[in-house]
Design a protein around this motif. Structure first.
Motif, PDB file in Angstrom:
ATOM      1  N   TRP A   1       0.901  -1.151  -0.070  1.00  0.00           N
ATOM      2  CA  TRP A   1       0.061  -0.007   0.095  1.00  0.00           C
ATOM      3  C   TRP A   1       0.978   1.289  -0.195  1.00  0.00           C
ATOM      4  O   TRP A   1       2.198   1.158  -0.027  1.00  0.00           O
ATOM      5  N   GLN A   2       0.453   2.346  -0.196  1.00  0.00           N
ATOM      6  CA  GLN A   2       1.076   3.634  -0.335  1.00  0.00           C
ATOM      7  C   GLN A   2       1.763   3.841   1.007  1.00  0.00           C
ATOM      8  O   GLN A   2       1.102   4.102   2.086  1.00  0.00           O
TER       9      GLN A   2
ATOM     10  N   HIS B   1       2.673  10.583  -2.794  1.00  0.00           N
ATOM     11  CA  HIS B   1       2.740   9.405  -3.380  1.00  0.00           C
ATOM     12  C   HIS B   1       2.458   9.275  -5.089  1.00  0.00           C
ATOM     13  O   HIS B   1       2.361   8.245  -5.310  1.00  0.00           O
TER      14      HIS B   1
ATOM     15  N   ASN C   1      -0.429  10.411  -5.606  1.00  0.00           N
ATOM     16  CA  ASN C   1      -1.797  10.071  -5.625  1.00  0.00           C
ATOM     17  C   ASN C   1      -2.503  11.518  -5.499  1.00  0.00           C
ATOM     18  O   ASN C   1      -2.761  11.642  -4.188  1.00  0.00           O
TER      19      ASN C   1
ATOM     20  N   ALA D   1       3.014   4.999  -4.375  1.00  0.00           N
ATOM     21  CA  ALA D   1       1.794   4.276  -4.244  1.00  0.00           C
ATOM     22  C   ALA D   1       1.699   2.895  -5.086  1.00  0.00           C
ATOM     23  O   ALA D   1       2.645   3.170  -6.246  1.00  0.00           O
TER      24      ALA D   1
END
Length: 474
Positions: free
Chosen positions: A220-221, A410, A412, A432
């Motif tokens: 996961w990030q 990230h 994102n 990410a």
């Protein structure tokens, strides 16, 4: 320099003639004798004349101005006024040539010898006193101006010789920076705080540094980075979630359980979780950390704005650990630090600008910083968001164009594309997973679009899914 001496001499004579003309005009107009300014004015020796002449002789100024060519008259705004004063002086002298000549002092005889063609009008009593008073006032001023010009010329010559003669390598400057900041490191370790523009030094002395991006335990990030030098010294940036603590322990153990500097960009769980887990359970002190650098949060304000996404409990746990440590450094914007020999410059942190925002304060107050080696650099954008990005651009636009860039939040949907137009990196780090980066889910832009822009510039893309990824800073 000879021209400067001649010009100042002319200026002195021009001022003397102007003063004499004014006194003579006043005397003619009133028809009375101007009272002496000082009763003992005639008893003042003419030593000043000789002192100025001796000063000029000691300076050994070349008559040709240092050019090797005959001296030429320097044109200036004073030339016409000077010539006019000389003309008036000559006319006045012709009108009075038949009048009895007043007895002169030694200083006036000296002036007559130097300027036999058109000497100043002879003056009695108060006129002589006024002239002598003017000379006494003006002489030290002109001497001071001359000395100042000579000093500036000498400094300029020495500077040119120094700059042309030294190697001036970046390694020399870096070594000087490191040596000069050792005392600041000791002070910071004792006080646990850092002042504005303070430089703190780590122990690293390597010529190259390895920067590594690590994967997260569940893909996961998160942000997990290490920096190591050639001597094996270790610095850490964030470290990921609580579940990433075991990975970080293994990394630290490989470096003798010692961390020179641990940087926590902000207190969200995907950045501070592993640090909190490791340090809160290290009751026997097996792991040593010389210094922690992290933003100072306004807790009361943060509590008013925090949302469920913030997971404020992770912040409380992080602050509890910091409360047990005496080596925590809270940076200010613009501060610089030495990280294993790399120069760290703070471009953003929690401050008054962040506190004017209404939401997402931890991300807005992320520790954004740049690491500079001798020829390469790395920009960490942490989780900077669009509400704060223009603050960074307005203050540090020239520092955004680094060799490598860790993309904000990230990759994102953190900052807008505005901030990235100032960057032309060789490599870009994304923190990410692919499932987020490759999705077309955002209206303004998404990670995939951002990466395509960087790829069109020829930048290498370092994805979290391919971690660990390492680059070398030099």
């Amino acid at each position: 320099m000879g021209r400067i001496k001649n010009y100042l001499s002319d200026l002195y004579e021009f001022a003397s003639d102007a003063w004499s003309a004014q006194v003579e005009k006043k005397k003619r107009k009133s028809g009375t004798k101007t009272p002496d300014r000082r009763k003992n004015i005639d008893t003042i020796p003419d030593q000043e004349d000789r002192e100025v002449e001796k000063l000029l002789e000691r300076l050994h100024l070349p008559d040709d101005g240092g050019s090797g060519k005959p001296d030429e008259k320097i044109e200036s705004v004073f030339d016409e006024e000077f010539d006019e004063a000389v003309h008036r002086r000559n006319e006045s002298g012709q009108k009075k040539e038949d009048s009895p000549k007043a007895e002169t002092t030694r200083g006036e005889e000296s002036r007559e010898e130097k300027h036999s063609a058109g000497s100043a009008p002879e003056m009695k009593g108060s006129s002589q006193a006024d002239v002598r008073h003017m000379k006494k006032t003006l002489r030290p001023v002109l001497a001071a101006v001359l000395v100042l010009v000579l000093v500036l010329a000498a400094v300029f010559a020495v500077t040119l010789r120094h700059e042309s003669g030294r190697p001036g390598t970046s390694s020399d400057r870096a070594e000087s920076r490191k040596t000069g900041s050792d005392n600041a490191a000791i002070s910071s370790a004792q006080s646990g705080t850092a002042s504005v523009s303070q430089t703190v030094t780590d122990s690293g002395t390597g010529e190259t540094w390895t920067l590594t991006q690590y994967p997260t335990s569940d893909q996961w990030q998160a942000m997990i980075y290490t920096i190591t030098d050639q001597e094996g010294n270790l610095a850490i940036v964030d470290g990921g979630y609580t579940q990433d603590a075991d990975q970080m322990r293994s990394i630290i153990a490989a470096h003798d359980n010692h961390v020179s500097t641990w940087i926590i960009t902000h207190a969200h769980p995907d950045h501070c979780g592993a640090f909190t887990q490791i340090m809160s359970n290290d009751t026997d002190g097996a792991i040593t950390v010389d210094r922690v650098i992290t933003p100072k949060v306004n807790q009361k304000l943060y509590e008013k704005t925090a949302t469920a996404v913030d997971d404020i409990d992770s912040y409380y746990a992080f602050e509890k650990v910091l409360g047990t440590m005496s080596n925590v450094v809270y940076p200010s914007e613009g501060d610089t630090y030495d990280i294993l020999g790399l120069k760290m410059t703070v471009l953003n942190t929690w401050d008054s600008a962040v506190e004017k925002l209404s939401t997402d304060l931890l991300n807005a107050g992320s520790l954004v910083f740049r690491l500079d080696g001798r020829s390469t650099s790395m920009l960490f954008m942490a989780d900077l968001i669009s509400t704060q990005e223009m603050h960074v651009v307005n203050h540090y636009k020239d520092l955004l164009d680094a060799t490598y860039v860790q993309v904000a939040h990230h990759g994102n949907h953190g900052c807008s594309t505005r901030i990235y137009q100032y960057m032309h990196p060789t490599g870009v780090f994304i923190d990410a997973p692919d499932v987020i980066i490759d999705a077309d889910t955002y209206e303004t832009y998404n990670g995939k679009m951002l990466l395509e822009d960087f790829e069109s510039q020829g930048a290498a893309i370092y994805r979290l899914s391919a971690a660990p990824n390492s680059v070398t800073l030099r």
